[in-house]
Design a protein around this motif. Sequence first.
Motif, short mmCIF file in Angstrom:
data_model
loop_
_atom_site.label_atom_id
_atom_site.label_comp_id
_atom_site.label_asym_id
_atom_site.label_seq_id
_atom_site.Cartn_x
_atom_site.Cartn_y
_atom_site.Cartn_z
N MET A 7 14.63 38.24 29.25
CA MET A 7 15.30 37.81 28.03
C MET A 7 16.27 36.67 28.31
O MET A 7 17.15 36.40 27.52
CB MET A 7 16.05 38.98 27.41
CG MET A 7 15.15 40.12 27.00
SD MET A 7 13.92 39.54 25.85
CE MET A 7 12.76 40.83 25.91
N ILE A 8 16.10 36.01 29.44
CA ILE A 8 16.99 34.90 29.79
C ILE A 8 16.66 33.64 29.01
O ILE A 8 17.37 32.65 29.12
CB ILE A 8 16.95 34.63 31.31
CG1 ILE A 8 15.53 34.38 31.76
CG2 ILE A 8 17.58 35.76 32.08
CD1 ILE A 8 15.41 34.02 33.23
N TYR B 5 16.77 33.55 25.78
CA TYR B 5 17.53 33.63 24.54
C TYR B 5 18.51 32.46 24.51
O TYR B 5 19.33 32.30 25.41
CB TYR B 5 18.27 34.97 24.48
CG TYR B 5 19.10 35.18 23.25
CD1 TYR B 5 18.51 35.55 22.06
CD2 TYR B 5 20.48 35.01 23.29
CE1 TYR B 5 19.27 35.76 20.93
CE2 TYR B 5 21.24 35.21 22.17
CZ TYR B 5 20.63 35.58 20.98
OH TYR B 5 21.38 35.78 19.86
N VAL C 189 21.31 30.56 30.56
CA VAL C 189 22.03 31.81 30.78
C VAL C 189 23.41 31.70 30.14
O VAL C 189 24.17 30.77 30.42
CB VAL C 189 22.17 32.13 32.29
CG1 VAL C 189 22.96 33.41 32.50
CG2 VAL C 189 20.81 32.22 32.94
N GLY D 107 19.53 40.47 26.89
CA GLY D 107 18.61 40.98 27.90
C GLY D 107 18.90 42.43 28.27
O GLY D 107 18.00 43.25 28.40
N ARG E 268 17.77 44.64 25.28
CA ARG E 268 16.31 44.79 25.24
C ARG E 268 15.83 45.66 26.39
O ARG E 268 14.92 46.47 26.23
CB ARG E 268 15.62 43.43 25.27
CG ARG E 268 15.82 42.61 24.05
CD ARG E 268 15.21 43.30 22.86
NE ARG E 268 15.66 42.65 21.66
CZ ARG E 268 14.96 42.54 20.55
NH1 ARG E 268 13.78 43.08 20.47
NH2 ARG E 268 15.46 41.93 19.50
N GLY E 269 16.43 45.48 27.56
CA GLY E 269 16.06 46.30 28.71
C GLY E 269 16.36 47.77 28.47
O GLY E 269 15.57 48.64 28.84
N SER F 80 23.03 35.75 26.11
CA SER F 80 21.68 36.00 26.60
C SER F 80 21.66 37.17 27.58
O SER F 80 20.70 37.94 27.60
CB SER F 80 21.10 34.75 27.26
OG SER F 80 21.78 34.42 28.44
N ILE F 81 22.72 37.33 28.36
CA ILE F 81 22.80 38.48 29.27
C ILE F 81 22.90 39.78 28.46
O ILE F 81 22.22 40.76 28.75
CB ILE F 81 23.99 38.33 30.23
CG1 ILE F 81 23.72 37.18 31.20
CG2 ILE F 81 24.24 39.61 31.00
CD1 ILE F 81 24.90 36.78 32.05
#
Length: 182
Positions: free
Chosen positions: A1-2, A4, A18, A26, A29-30, A22-23
């Motif tokens: 998802m980096i 984003y 990044v 991610g 989503r993870g 975005s972190i």
Amino acid sequence: MIFYRGGTPIINIPILHVSKASILFGLGRGMKVGGLVLASALFLSATKVEELAVGLSRVGLPYRLGFTITLAFRLVPLFIESALTVVDAQRLRGYDFDQGGPFERLRRYVPVVIPVFMGALRKANSMAMALEARGFGRTHQPTSVVEYRFHARDAAAATFLIALGAASFTIYITGLGAIPKS
């Protein structure tokens, strides 16, 4: 998802963006994917295939559809085992699956597909004959050896899962915990 593209960038090169957003995206989503995988593993390890078939028919799914779904759960491990057996046999004959780059290694697995596919056709033919011999599809309501009853703990679990789903949906709709747009 980096990939984003939101927030102030920490690292910004043409392919990679990044940022704090975005972190967080991610990680979120993870966690969703991880939760889905864990819930699926728990469900599959705690539920017998026969119980799943009975449950699907009790929910209102046609028996044939429920049988097809449970059949997939039974056959996938057989196909994987068959593929691993063919790979081991090919390795014993000196065939190297690890030579070359990633596409070459993938291409080297093509000879495994044909024996696995032929074995699957044989198993499907045998299964069709066995199902026909047992009268599959003759009656609309098949019988079960074990009768499953709906208990209070089942109602409590269903209520908990519905409440958890409603809470998750409410959190999603209200935007609580969403990444702020910048």
